[in-house]
Design an enzyme around this catalytic site. Structure first.
Site, mmCIF file in Angstrom:
data_model
loop_
_atom_site.group_PDB
_atom_site.id
_atom_site.type_symbol
_atom_site.label_atom_id
_atom_site.label_comp_id
_atom_site.label_asym_id
_atom_site.label_seq_id
_atom_site.Cartn_x
_atom_site.Cartn_y
_atom_site.Cartn_z
ATOM 1 N N ASN A 193 -6.081 6.145 7.203
ATOM 2 C CA ASN A 193 -5.864 5.249 6.078
ATOM 3 C C ASN A 193 -5.065 5.863 4.940
ATOM 4 O O ASN A 193 -4.075 5.306 4.509
ATOM 5 C CB ASN A 193 -7.231 4.764 5.578
ATOM 6 C CG ASN A 193 -7.152 3.678 4.550
ATOM 7 O OD1 ASN A 193 -6.853 3.929 3.384
ATOM 8 N ND2 ASN A 193 -7.407 2.445 4.971
ATOM 9 N N GLU A 212 0.845 -1.197 0.000
ATOM 10 C CA GLU A 212 0.000 0.000 0.000
ATOM 11 C C GLU A 212 0.884 1.253 0.000
ATOM 12 O O GLU A 212 2.102 1.171 0.098
ATOM 13 C CB GLU A 212 -0.898 0.017 1.249
ATOM 14 C CG GLU A 212 -2.383 -0.190 0.975
ATOM 15 C CD GLU A 212 -3.060 1.048 0.415
ATOM 16 O OE1 GLU A 212 -2.360 2.021 0.060
ATOM 17 O OE2 GLU A 212 -4.297 1.049 0.316
ATOM 18 N N GLU A 215 -3.966 -6.026 10.195
ATOM 19 C CA GLU A 215 -3.328 -4.767 9.802
ATOM 20 C C GLU A 215 -3.552 -3.679 10.853
ATOM 21 O O GLU A 215 -3.696 -2.512 10.546
ATOM 22 C CB GLU A 215 -3.831 -4.311 8.437
ATOM 23 C CG GLU A 215 -5.332 -4.198 8.305
ATOM 24 C CD GLU A 215 -5.752 -3.706 6.927
ATOM 25 O OE1 GLU A 215 -5.085 -2.794 6.394
ATOM 26 O OE2 GLU A 215 -6.726 -4.230 6.378
ATOM 27 N N ASN A 249 -11.777 6.098 1.958
ATOM 28 C CA ASN A 249 -10.470 5.506 1.694
ATOM 29 C C ASN A 249 -9.559 6.504 0.975
ATOM 30 O O ASN A 249 -9.250 7.542 1.523
ATOM 31 C CB ASN A 249 -10.662 4.198 0.906
ATOM 32 C CG ASN A 249 -9.537 3.215 1.125
ATOM 33 O OD1 ASN A 249 -8.368 3.556 1.021
ATOM 34 N ND2 ASN A 249 -9.884 1.979 1.447
ATOM 35 N N ASP A 297 -9.795 2.131 -3.989
ATOM 36 C CA ASP A 297 -8.944 2.281 -2.807
ATOM 37 C C ASP A 297 -8.130 3.554 -3.014
ATOM 38 O O ASP A 297 -8.650 4.648 -2.874
ATOM 39 C CB ASP A 297 -8.070 1.032 -2.651
ATOM 40 C CG ASP A 297 -7.427 0.899 -1.283
ATOM 41 O OD1 ASP A 297 -7.190 1.931 -0.636
ATOM 42 O OD2 ASP A 297 -7.138 -0.231 -0.862
#
Length: 301
Positions: A122, A36, A146, A180, A233
């Protein structure tokens, strides 16, 4: 007509000007758990990205390959750079947004609001005025994979803004199921935010919403686009105002009016992306266990 390589799914001829039929999709790093938060550091010619469950921030460069930048990372997820070039990261484990100073020390920018700890920050962006905007879903609270399994303290999943002058943390949007990725239009008159609540609730639409900046407030401008495979995302804007979004089958590219121009198909579920490379024409893609890159004929916005 020149045929497209297998990783390009062209839905509109405008996508041909943004890609190239000879450019191939390359896997440049692999063997991770869930990648990510890619962010390009042009001054160091390197990419930083998170491997969230492994609690690592990784570094990749053409010259040196892959190395560990920081471990443990506190389940660090999304990353960006501020106006001074410093790394800003979202840590699920500590429920905070943190800045890495030039000397390597860490400064916590936000870890609570209204007397309650944040959910699990996030993704994050920084606007031209230096304000830090971040999303606060509950993914880091849902399990120990996570983050840390804990009941959230916040009553909603907010999108927050940190004032650049006072450091005050304030919610600006509070009606997402799970906010997100987020990014601004080039002129910063519009903010795009991914709704990823379908990850745990099929009734939630997989959409990217848009908000107009009206003075110091945000006005809901409706749905910008819908992801037809998986969910949105991480998202990014390019120099021509097109929006590039992660999805279940790769990266989807949308025109400024929301038209799907095409897809870059990736063999793993994509989490996030960023523009970079020495010439600015590489799209770096974090996807499940790997990191990919591909030439695109446009730079980041």
């Amino acid at each position: 007509m020149i045929e497209s390589p297998s990783h390009l799914d062209i839905r509109d001829d405008r996508f041909r000007a943004l890609t190239h039929p000879m450019a191939r999709l390359e896997r440049i790093a692999e063997g991770f758990t869930w990648t990510e938060g890619p962010v390009w550091f042009g001054d160091h010619a390197c990419l930083l990205f998170s491997d969230i469950p492994s609690q690592r921030i990784m570094r990749w460069s053409e010259a040196e390959g892959v190395s560990v930048f920081r471990q443990p990372s506190g389940f660090n997820n999304g990353n960006t750079r501020d106006r001074q070039g410093r790394l800003i990261g979202c840590r699920h484990g500590f429920r905070d947004v943190v800045r890495t100073e030039v000397d390597g020390s860490l400064t916590v920018l936000a870890d609570s609001w209204d007397g309650k700890r944040l959910n699990s920050p996030n993704d994050v962006v920084v606007s031209r005025d230096g304000a830090v905007w971040f999303t606060d879903p509950t993914y880091g609270r849902i399990s120990n994979f996570e983050g840390h399994r804990e009941a959230p303290e916040q009553e909603a999943r907010h999108v927050f803004r940190i004032d650049p002058d006072t450091g005050e943390v304030a919610p600006v949007i509070s009606d997402f199921v799970q906010p997100n990725g987020l990014c601004f239009s080039r002129d910063e008159r519009r903010l795009y935010i991914a709704e990823s609540g379908s990850s745990h609730d099929d009734s939630v639409p997989s959409i990217i919403r848009q908000f107009d900046l009206d003075g110091g407030a945000l006005r809901d401008a409706g749905v910008f686009a819908e992801i037809d495979t998986g969910l949105p995302d991480g998202i990014r804007i390019d120099a021509e105002g097109n929006l590039w979004s992660s999805a279940g089958d790769g990266v989807h590219c949308f025109a400024p009016d929301g038209t799907l121009l095409g897809k870059i198909l990736v063999p793993e579920t994509v989490s996030n992306l960023c523009f970079g490379g020495r010439d600015g024409h590489r799209l770096f893609i974090t996807a499940t266990t790997s990191v990919y890159r591909v030439f695109v004929d446009v730079e980041g916005g």
